[in-house]
Write a protein that holds these residues in place. Structure first.
Motif, PDB file in Angstrom:
ATOM      1  N   VAL A 250    -133.801 -21.385  92.643  1.00 27.25           N
ATOM      2  CA  VAL A 250    -132.680 -21.566  91.727  1.00 27.25           C
ATOM      3  C   VAL A 250    -131.486 -20.775  92.268  1.00 27.25           C
ATOM      4  CG1 VAL A 250    -131.863 -21.329  89.367  1.00 27.25           C
ATOM      5  CG2 VAL A 250    -134.292 -21.692  89.804  1.00 27.25           C
ATOM      6  N   LEU A 251    -130.421 -21.487  92.597  1.00 27.56           N
ATOM      7  CA  LEU A 251    -129.228 -20.811  93.113  1.00 27.56           C
ATOM      8  C   LEU A 251    -128.228 -20.662  91.972  1.00 27.56           C
ATOM      9  CD1 LEU A 251    -127.540 -19.625  95.371  1.00 27.56           C
ATOM     10  CD2 LEU A 251    -126.868 -21.943  96.024  1.00 27.56           C
ATOM     11  N   MET A 252    -127.817 -19.420  91.738  1.00 34.15           N
ATOM     12  CA  MET A 252    -126.909 -19.127  90.628  1.00 34.15           C
ATOM     13  C   MET A 252    -125.695 -18.381  91.163  1.00 34.15           C
ATOM     14  SD  MET A 252    -130.000 -17.810  88.165  1.00 34.15           S
ATOM     15  CE  MET A 252    -131.045 -17.459  89.590  1.00 34.15           C
ATOM     16  N   ALA A 253    -124.563 -18.502  90.475  1.00 35.92           N
ATOM     17  CA  ALA A 253    -123.375 -17.771  90.891  1.00 35.92           C
ATOM     18  C   ALA A 253    -122.615 -17.311  89.661  1.00 35.92           C
ATOM     19  CB  ALA A 253    -122.494 -18.647  91.780  1.00 35.92           C
ATOM     20  N   VAL A 254    -122.064 -16.117  89.766  1.00 41.19           N
ATOM     21  CA  VAL A 254    -121.282 -15.551  88.668  1.00 41.19           C
ATOM     22  C   VAL A 254    -119.805 -15.818  88.950  1.00 41.19           C
ATOM     23  CG1 VAL A 254    -120.640 -13.430  87.458  1.00 41.19           C
ATOM     24  CG2 VAL A 254    -122.986 -13.727  88.310  1.00 41.19           C
ATOM     25  N   PRO A 255    -119.097 -16.469  88.029  1.00 45.07           N
ATOM     26  CA  PRO A 255    -117.677 -16.707  88.260  1.00 45.07           C
ATOM     27  C   PRO A 255    -116.868 -15.426  88.077  1.00 45.07           C
ATOM     28  CG  PRO A 255    -118.282 -17.478  86.085  1.00 45.07           C
ATOM     29  CD  PRO A 255    -119.550 -16.980  86.726  1.00 45.07           C
ATOM     30  N   GLY A 256    -115.637 -15.477  88.487  1.00 47.38           N
ATOM     31  CA  GLY A 256    -114.748 -14.331  88.317  1.00 47.38           C
ATOM     32  C   GLY A 256    -113.323 -14.830  88.263  1.00 47.38           C
ATOM     33  N   PRO A 257    -112.364 -13.918  88.250  1.00 47.49           N
ATOM     34  CA  PRO A 257    -110.965 -14.362  88.206  1.00 47.49           C
ATOM     35  C   PRO A 257    -110.635 -15.201  89.446  1.00 47.49           C
ATOM     36  CG  PRO A 257    -111.131 -11.945  88.154  1.00 47.49           C
ATOM     37  CD  PRO A 257    -112.512 -12.461  88.271  1.00 47.49           C
ATOM     38  N   ILE A 258    -109.922 -16.303  89.251  1.00 46.87           N
ATOM     39  CA  ILE A 258    -109.596 -17.145  90.405  1.00 46.87           C
ATOM     40  C   ILE A 258    -108.586 -16.455  91.308  1.00 46.87           C
ATOM     41  CG2 ILE A 258    -110.056 -19.303  89.185  1.00 46.87           C
ATOM     42  CD1 ILE A 258    -107.038 -19.696  88.903  1.00 46.87           C
ATOM     43  N   THR A 259    -108.008 -15.368  90.803  1.00 49.54           N
ATOM     44  CA  THR A 259    -107.015 -14.625  91.576  1.00 49.54           C
ATOM     45  C   THR A 259    -107.662 -13.667  92.574  1.00 49.54           C
ATOM     46  OG1 THR A 259    -106.981 -13.277  89.578  1.00 49.54           O
ATOM     47  CG2 THR A 259    -105.120 -14.727  89.939  1.00 49.54           C
ATOM     48  N   ALA A 260    -108.980 -13.534  92.541  1.00 54.67           N
ATOM     49  CA  ALA A 260    -109.665 -12.614  93.454  1.00 54.67           C
ATOM     50  C   ALA A 260    -110.336 -13.383  94.583  1.00 54.67           C
ATOM     51  CB  ALA A 260    -110.712 -11.806  92.693  1.00 54.67           C
ATOM     52  N   ALA A 261    -110.156 -12.909  95.813  1.00 51.15           N
ATOM     53  CA  ALA A 261    -110.786 -13.555  96.971  1.00 51.15           C
ATOM     54  C   ALA A 261    -112.308 -13.522  96.836  1.00 51.15           C
ATOM     55  CB  ALA A 261    -110.363 -12.863  98.262  1.00 51.15           C
ATOM     56  N   THR A 262    -112.816 -12.491  96.178  1.00 49.90           N
ATOM     57  CA  THR A 262    -114.265 -12.341  96.005  1.00 49.90           C
ATOM     58  C   THR A 262    -114.856 -13.388  95.064  1.00 49.90           C
ATOM     59  OG1 THR A 262    -113.607 -10.656  94.420  1.00 49.90           O
ATOM     60  CG2 THR A 262    -114.527  -9.897  96.503  1.00 49.90           C
ATOM     61  N   SER A 263    -114.005 -14.164  94.393  1.00 48.12           N
ATOM     62  CA  SER A 263    -114.528 -15.232  93.533  1.00 48.12           C
ATOM     63  C   SER A 263    -114.710 -16.532  94.309  1.00 48.12           C
ATOM     64  CB  SER A 263    -113.575 -15.494  92.362  1.00 48.12           C
ATOM     65  OG  SER A 263    -113.395 -14.350  91.579  1.00 48.12           O
ATOM     66  N   GLN A 264    -114.203 -16.575  95.530  1.00 47.52           N
ATOM     67  CA  GLN A 264    -114.135 -17.864  96.219  1.00 47.52           C
ATOM     68  C   GLN A 264    -115.488 -18.508  96.473  1.00 47.52           C
ATOM     69  OE1 GLN A 264    -111.403 -16.550  99.413  1.00 47.52           O
ATOM     70  NE2 GLN A 264    -110.030 -18.148  98.680  1.00 47.52           N
ATOM     71  N   THR A 265    -116.422 -17.738  97.017  1.00 48.22           N
ATOM     72  CA  THR A 265    -117.729 -18.339  97.306  1.00 48.22           C
ATOM     73  C   THR A 265    -118.490 -18.710  96.033  1.00 48.22           C
ATOM     74  OG1 THR A 265    -118.029 -17.583  99.571  1.00 48.22           O
ATOM     75  CG2 THR A 265    -120.022 -17.809  98.261  1.00 48.22           C
ATOM     76  N   PRO A 266    -118.558 -17.829  95.025  1.00 51.14           N
ATOM     77  CA  PRO A 266    -119.213 -18.273  93.779  1.00 51.14           C
ATOM     78  C   PRO A 266    -118.577 -19.547  93.215  1.00 51.14           C
ATOM     79  CG  PRO A 266    -118.862 -15.899  93.721  1.00 51.14           C
ATOM     80  CD  PRO A 266    -118.204 -16.390  94.970  1.00 51.14           C
ATOM     81  N   HIS A 267    -117.255 -19.604  93.197  1.00 48.92           N
ATOM     82  CA  HIS A 267    -116.602 -20.786  92.623  1.00 48.92           C
ATOM     83  C   HIS A 267    -116.871 -22.038  93.453  1.00 48.92           C
ATOM     84  CE1 HIS A 267    -113.521 -18.194  90.203  1.00 48.92           C
ATOM     85  NE2 HIS A 267    -114.742 -18.122  89.749  1.00 48.92           N
ATOM     86  N   LEU A 268    -116.865 -21.870  94.759  1.00 47.64           N
ATOM     87  CA  LEU A 268    -117.155 -22.997  95.643  1.00 47.64           C
ATOM     88  C   LEU A 268    -118.563 -23.525  95.398  1.00 47.64           C
ATOM     89  CD1 LEU A 268    -115.808 -24.345  98.256  1.00 47.64           C
ATOM     90  CD2 LEU A 268    -117.429 -22.942  99.527  1.00 47.64           C
ATOM     91  N   LEU A 269    -119.519 -22.608  95.307  1.00 47.27           N
ATOM     92  CA  LEU A 269    -120.912 -23.015  95.094  1.00 47.27           C
ATOM     93  C   LEU A 269    -121.073 -23.728  93.758  1.00 47.27           C
ATOM     94  CD1 LEU A 269    -122.730 -19.770  96.339  1.00 47.27           C
ATOM     95  CD2 LEU A 269    -122.635 -21.972  97.522  1.00 47.27           C
ATOM     96  N   ILE A 270    -120.368 -23.228  92.736  1.00 42.28           N
ATOM     97  CA  ILE A 270    -120.466 -23.853  91.409  1.00 42.28           C
ATOM     98  C   ILE A 270    -119.778 -25.212  91.429  1.00 42.28           C
ATOM     99  CG2 ILE A 270    -119.732 -23.686  89.002  1.00 42.28           C
ATOM    100  CD1 ILE A 270    -119.890 -20.567  89.390  1.00 42.28           C
TER     101      ILE A 270
END
Lengths: 374, 374
Positions: A250-270
């Motif tokens: 099960v692959l899961m990702a935690v979203p974050g502010p879209i203004t943070a570079a650190t959100s990019q991979t979680p958002h992409l995966l989702i």
């Protein structure tokens, strides 16, 4: 002199040719001892033969003992069952189950109900808090938290588990005697008390870039699911995520502010439908197997007491009275849970054998009282 | 005296029975004039008859003129085509195309290439900045931004569009002469300059709770897609989202920190697969129809120049040379775009008639050079 299987596997690990498709396929097909023997007998022009001849298994055994580690091979009681799924998995140029595994620390429990939490080294306060709380919540209910001991999200995940005296495993890219990075030596020490530091490279080995990638496949394979908390576009977490997908975890990702570079991979995966969005420990819990509900092949004992179940399952089970057949709505009223949560819990309890469906479409306690779970 | 269709629709709107299934079905089936006449002729015991007899269409016309508004009905050139999809849509207890629409401001352009942006009144700085930038980016390329003039996300969306001199439409729950909330009167004034304020309630009407819900269906229906930026679990945005799904509009949601209550609805929509995660204007653009690419029934003119296409489509189109048949990989190399992006652009260009598939499986310029897009 032909080596025994265990020693041959130790020697193969020392080659450092981790996750190499050709070598691992050979080992699975012909056995480690034969492959090692054939390697030694290659001509002088073979780089692998030269490397193999430089390896001294006795020396590795001494170093293993010196740092208080042990060396596991497939088939050992303590061998993590999840690693066997790597035999047929492939990501990028890597594949294969590790030839063996060094373990320092406490005996490894069954990790299939555990969870891997990984992410950026350059994590934000937000991401570290999220990883910490997620790990603490999941470890508190008895799930092992697996990560890679890196700075940032990995460290926060280990610390979260430790903060509730939970179980945590650090899969490192170098030898278990020299956990990397050095700045996390104290953390590694805390992990070793009740948890473990593991590696497929022998003690004394420095981590290399291929070893980091190879390590990611272990993190993804060990548990039932992997959570990516924060990761920029270029990040090792994407490699771990690819392994989790490949392995059917099960692959899961935690979203974050879209203004943070650190959100990019979680958002992409989702966004691409590879990962499920999780916003709290409860979301993760719903996606992972209930604790103890592991595939048949991984069951090693039975007769788990009711109180080893997740709280929600336990509550629903305890709300069913002996002799009665009852519906989800009634159980929702008794437990204070939502009807949908009760239905989902009943489904899981049914699979585990804790409840069974009655003749009138409701649920009742089963005739036999001890379900078959490990 | 039988009213003409336009006046009957005006009177029906004044009833305030917005989105009511029975009444709207009657109007679609039997026509507004007959329905109005039948309503008036009901006995004294009918609440609706009493309400209907109190309505003075001439008075409504005077108030419409006084505030500089106009009244549109289905079939009018300016009538937004998207609203017609409401005839068969149903969410909760509401359904139906509005009987008519008051419009204050500039003539309504074709809104089907536009985007609705909605969210919490109690928005965070993060959410407001996101809405502002998203609206500005999308309005700058000629997309109309539709929202509800509420505080928070709605206001930020309107302001974002205005900040780039873009087009924006405020769908309000009360009369167009008294945009709600009063604190946004100045904003409404700015919107009226090049955009419009619209409502299905006559001038002078106060917004009611049912009117707010009914208004949500207009916001969802007007454009090709709806973006939820921030919204707590209980929020009107969930109602708008349900309408967008029901209408087959592209439903999008912007993630945020899991620690904020305002992230709950976007995360829920994404997790449950109802909304697509969008993290930048580019994501939204890729999900909406290319500007000008509207369904046949909504085409009102043809011969759109190449430079009205989104940049990515234009780049791919321009990279195909006359007479050649070429694959996505070559186009990726020529444009610097990813192969997947090229494939997706080619698919859209193909649908629009800008390119056609060749005999060898590649893509080429079509024989006719002016595609049929509005």
């Amino acid at each position: 002199m032909m080596l025994d299987e265990r020693t041959a596997r130790m020697a193969l690990c020392a080659l450092g040719h981790l996750g190499a498709p050709k070598l691992t396929r050979l080992v699975e097909e012909e056995g480690p001892a034969d492959v090692w023997q054939a390697l030694l007998q290659r001509g002088e022009e073979s780089m692998w033969a030269r490397r193999a001849r430089a390896i001294d298994p006795a020396q590795i055994e001494r170093e293993t003992a010196r740092c208080g580690a042990r060396f596991l091979i497939p088939g050992d009681e303590e061998w993590p069952a999840g690693l066997d799924d790597l035999i047929t998995a492939e990501v990028g140029e890597q594949t294969g189950r590790p030839f063996g595994l060094w373990v320092r620390g406490a005996p490894l429990p069954d990790l299939t109900g555990g969870v891997a939490i990984v992410g950026a080294r350059a994590a934000t306060h937000y991401g570290q808090n999220v990883a910490l709380e997620l790990a603490a919540d999941l470890a508190a209910e008895g799930r092992s938290v697996v990560s890679g001991l890196a700075y940032g999200i990995d460290s926060a995940a280990h610390r979260g588990a430790l903060s509730v005296s939970g179980h945590t495993v650090a899969a490192v890219a170098g030898g278990v005697d020299r956990p990397y990075p050095v700045g996390n030596l104290a953390l590694a020490g805390m992990i070793l008390r009740d948890g473990a530091v593991i590696s497929e490279l022998p003690p004394g080995h420095q981590p290399t870039r291929p070893a980091f990638l190879a390590r990611n496949r272990l993190i993804a394979a060990l548990t039932g699911g992997l959570v990516v908390v924060e990761a920029a576009l270029r990040s090792g977490a994407r490699n771990s995520a690819a392994w989790a997908s490949e392995l059917g975890r099960v692959l899961m990702a935690v979203p974050g502010p879209i203004t943070a570079a650190t959100s990019q991979t979680p958002h992409l995966l989702i966004r691409d439908g590879q990962a499920v969005l999780v916003a709290e420990a409860r979301d993760v819990r719903e996606l992972l197997s209930p604790l103890g509900a592991v595939p048949d092949s991984r069951r090693r004992d039975d007769a788990t007491p009711l109180d080893r179940l997740p709280a929600e399952l336990r509550d629903v089970r305890e709300a069913i009275r002996a002799g009665e057949e009852v519906g989800a709505a009634v159980l929702a009223a008794r437990t204070g849970l939502a009807v949908t949560a009760c239905l989902s819990a009943l489904g899981e309890l049914g699979e585990l054998g804790w409840v069974e469906q009655g003749d009138e479409g409701g649920w009742r306690l089963p005739g036999r009282c001890v379900p078959q779970v490990s």
